[in-house]
Scaffold this active site. Structure first.
Site, PDB file in Angstrom:
ATOM      1  CB  CYS A   1      -0.905  -0.030   1.277  1.00 41.28           C
ATOM      2  SG  CYS A   1      -0.203  -0.194   2.830  1.00 41.28           S
TER       3      CYS A   1
ATOM      4  CD  GLU B   1      -3.531   0.629  -3.782  1.00 41.79           C
ATOM      5  OE1 GLU B   1      -2.229   0.731  -3.041  1.00 41.79           O
ATOM      6  OE2 GLU B   1      -4.490   0.393  -3.394  1.00 41.79           O
TER       7      GLU B   1
END
Length: 505
Positions: A299, A400
């Site tokens: 992340c 992402e």
């Protein structure tokens, strides 16, 4: 009977077996009898039969956790005893660290070096939280009212639904498990269906350490059939979730109706910012560590590389050349530098975003394809990919990817670097590469991110808080206040002799 034709020779054949979930101290199958298989991403081979939990299993697990909290005595267990159990668990984790690391590698393909170090460090993490538990206390507060004793106490929050991802299964579970147990909460854990067996093995160690039945429960299965009914269950007091921002939104919506407590550690699109005065060689390797370590499946990955204009061409050229030399291969081989993606779905997503980058006009400098030559032909490998001349508003820069893909973006000065870095919905992490300490300090304060590194990347430790700004999450995990997310503060007023005057004449 094991189907050995589906077992990779790189792992013990005993992994290809029937697994059980942990509910109320018992190892059980799913009520439906349904199972699913895990896949070794290095060889694309199936192994194991894992229970696929449904709503009935969820209800049974939550009820077990509820009993252990409401009438099982766990919240009333003295903090010193809870701390002692955490220390015992930490010792067991260290004793079994090699085994736990290998299980995770078989599940998600991360490199042996990172998994071994990270898993062994969980022992120190457990002991750190144990120390916090022994120092968990309220406050005596002076209100100014005469003859009045006023104080606070910290009490455990209740039943925690811990929903964990596949990229660092045990590390990210520990962020929730240790403080929840230490605070006196009980848990129902739902690991990713990609990586369930490492969590089941850790749950075995929890039982071996002496945590009472019902305090730790583990459900295995899919998000829609196990995760969704778990986070929606009225018996759950708090959701602790690590995963995608889309998943985090679903958690918030599920908790909203009952005003459930929520901690979210979500996605990122972190800027890795290189100024012209930086040590270029060091920054090139830092950029690679930021996005190619863990195959980009992190992340906090430095997926947006912001480089000052005067060194941009040289820097991206050197980065691309270095990326082309990285060795892909068996994650159990200590010389491997980049492992496979964790699952076929993630492989498809990363390849799709590479196509998106090409269609948006970004210039491909390195990688950009599925790699068959450096490893087994079946493995889920993508060559480390470098795109240059990326528009910061493009999908490649804004969304992402969770893979080994970096988007390089030019900037001209400090003000533009800050503007570009903050011009994204996420705010999990950022890095600055410069020899100018004043510039580094200014940037650290202006970047909208929960963690800022200077001349390094991807450093995390259980003593330092971690969490995000904006759509990267809610709350903080780790650090000296780790127990805050798992306790409620109660105010206590005790009158020491004042007479009530209401209604007196």
């Amino acid at each position: 009977m094991s189907n050995l034709s589906h077992v990779s020779t790189r792992f013990d054949a005993s992994s290809d077996r029937d697994y059980r979930m942990l509910i109320d101290g018992e190892w059980v199958t799913a009520q439906s009898g349904e199972t699913f298989r895990c896949v070794d991403p290095y060889e694309d081979r199936e192994w194991g039969r894992i229970p696929s939990a449904g709503a009935e299993d969820v209800d049974r697990a939550v009820r077990a956790a509820r009993r252990a909290f409401d009438s099982g005595g766990w919240p009333q267990t003295p903090p010193a005893q809870r701390a002692a159990l955490l220390r015992r668990l930490g010792d067991l984790i260290e004793q079994h660290a090699d085994e736990l690391a290998r299980i995770q590698i078989q599940e998600n393909g991360k490199l042996i070096g990172e998994m071994s170090r990270g898993t062994f460090m969980l022992g120190a993490h457990a002991r750190y939280v144990a120390g916090l538990v022994e120092n968990l206390h309220g406050e005596t507060i002076e209100t100014g009212f005469p003859n009045m004793s006023t104080s606070t106490v910290r009490e455990p929050l209740g039943v925690v639904a811990a929903v964990t991802p596949w990229n660092t299964p045990l590390g990210l579970l520990a962020w929730k498990l240790f403080p929840a147990l230490g605070a006196g909460c009980t848990l129902v854990i739902k690991p990713s269906e990609v990586t369930p067996t490492s969590t089941l093995r850790l749950a075995e160690l929890c039982m071996q350490a002496g945590f009472p039945p019902g305090v730790v429960n583990v459900l295995t299965g899919y998000g829609q059939t196990a995760g969704a009914p778990l986070v929606a269950h009225p018996g759950v007091d708090k959701i602790a979730f690590t995963g995608s921002t889309q998943g985090g939104r679903a958690m918030l919506k599920s908790a909203a109706d009952r005003i459930g407590r929520v901690t979210l550690e979500l996605g990122g699109k972190s800027p890795n910012i290189v100024f012209k005065d930086a040590d270029i060689d060091n920054a090139v390797h830092g950029a690679m560590a930021g996005i190619f370590a863990a195959t980009g499946q992190t992340c906090m990955g430095g997926s947006r590389l912001l480089v000052e204009d005067s060194i941009y061409d040289e820097f991206t050229r050197r980065l691309a050349a270095a990326a082309e030399t990285l060795r892909l291969g068996d994650p159990l081989d200590p010389t491997t530098e980049v492992g496979p993606l964790a699952c076929r779905a993630q492989l498809g997503k990363v390849l799709e975003y590479i196509d998106i980058g090409k269609s948006e006009g970004a210039r491909l400098l390195a990688g950009g394809y599925r790699d068959h030559a450096s490893a087994t032909r079946a493995g889920f490998f993508v060559r480390p990919t470098v795109f240059a001349d990326v528009d910061n508003r493009s999908r490649l820069a804004q969304e992402e990817i969770f893979g080994p893909v970096v988007a390089a973006i030019r900037f001209t000065d400090e003000a533009e670097a800050v503007a570009l870095a903050n011009d994204v919905d996420f705010g999990l992490a950022a890095a600055v590469w410069t020899r100018d300490s004043a510039l580094a300090q200014r940037m650290a304060r202006r970047l909208r991110a929960g963690t800022v590194w200077v001349n390094t990347y991807r450093m995390v430790h259980h003593t330092m808080p971690f969490g995000g700004f904006k759509q990267s999450g809610l709350g903080r995990e780790l650090g000296p206040h780790a127990l805050d997310e798992y306790t409620e503060t109660k105010s206590i007023w005790i009158d020491l002799g004042n007479r009530q005057t209401f209604g007196r004449r």
